[in-house]
Design an enzyme around this catalytic site. Sequence first.
Site, short mmCIF file in Angstrom:
data_model
loop_
_atom_site.label_atom_id
_atom_site.label_comp_id
_atom_site.label_asym_id
_atom_site.label_seq_id
_atom_site.Cartn_x
_atom_site.Cartn_y
_atom_site.Cartn_z
N SER A 195 11.90 26.95 15.53
CA SER A 195 12.11 25.22 15.77
C SER A 195 13.30 24.82 15.24
O SER A 195 13.85 23.54 15.54
CB SER A 195 11.06 24.66 14.90
OG SER A 195 11.01 24.68 13.69
N LYS A 244 12.77 21.51 8.22
CA LYS A 244 13.26 20.62 9.53
C LYS A 244 14.69 19.96 8.90
O LYS A 244 14.72 20.22 7.59
CB LYS A 244 12.37 19.64 10.00
CG LYS A 244 11.02 20.05 10.41
CD LYS A 244 11.20 20.84 11.71
CE LYS A 244 9.76 21.43 12.05
NZ LYS A 244 9.54 22.04 13.52
#
Length: 278
Positions: free
Chosen positions: A42, A119
């Site tokens: 991701s 993230k």
Amino acid sequence: MTAKPTAGQSILETVKTIVYALLIAGVFRTLFFQPFWIPSGSMKETLFIGDFLFVNKMAYGYSYASCPSVRIGAIGLNIDAEDICGFLDSDNSRLLGSDPERGDVVVFRHPVSGTDYIKRLIGLPGDKIQMKEGVLFINGEAVGLEDAGNFEEAMAPQGPQRSYPRCENQPVGQGGTCLKSRQIETLPGGNKHVILNIGRQTSDHTGVFHVPEGHFFFMGDNRDNSSDSRLAQTAGGVGFVPLENLIGRADRIMFSSSGRSMLFFWTWRSDRYFKGIN
């Protein structure tokens, strides 16, 4: 003449040494750095599956999430950070806290599952975040974007889960070249980083997210392959992340394995030793 220690004394000393070592390691991991192995794609191309790094826990101060979770499925051991430091989980504050900056790559606890995620910090408290036609808007202004060619990787199984990458040029056969569009994104404040895109999808077109006070909005750099704050927690996403759930900032990759295990040293990527994270 010194008396020779008995077998029982030797065993006791060994146990004490192990206990002391574990206590020291636990204190070090709680207060300073936590190891983290990247499990998914991701955050490509900033982070690859198999990158091993240490999370700087001193960057944002301390909360209940700073305590380590210990999970060893093989023996049924599951000790969560809340089991150790749950008494600190109350008012969404931090001890010796410092404000994170937009663009930081952050490890945090999922607000519902407690799983550790990594993230990029996109939205600060009070911000308005929206995606329009694949472009990120912050407080009504589009971020800077510059085309940067294609990101290429082999269509092959990756990491311990042996998952295959998603490609913009699908279908791609085994061993073929998987392509993704590559851009340089510039956030308010000047942080520049690479983002990847596969094609238009639901997460490229959103409503306006109003980031609450004491919370943050996160997104993956591999924009079309990331479960992040664009999805609500009830829909399998991350939603808004409370301040107290931040664990620390990822600053540098120590080494990286392209194989099924980080112990397979012959699969380590020679170009990623001590690589800085931007």
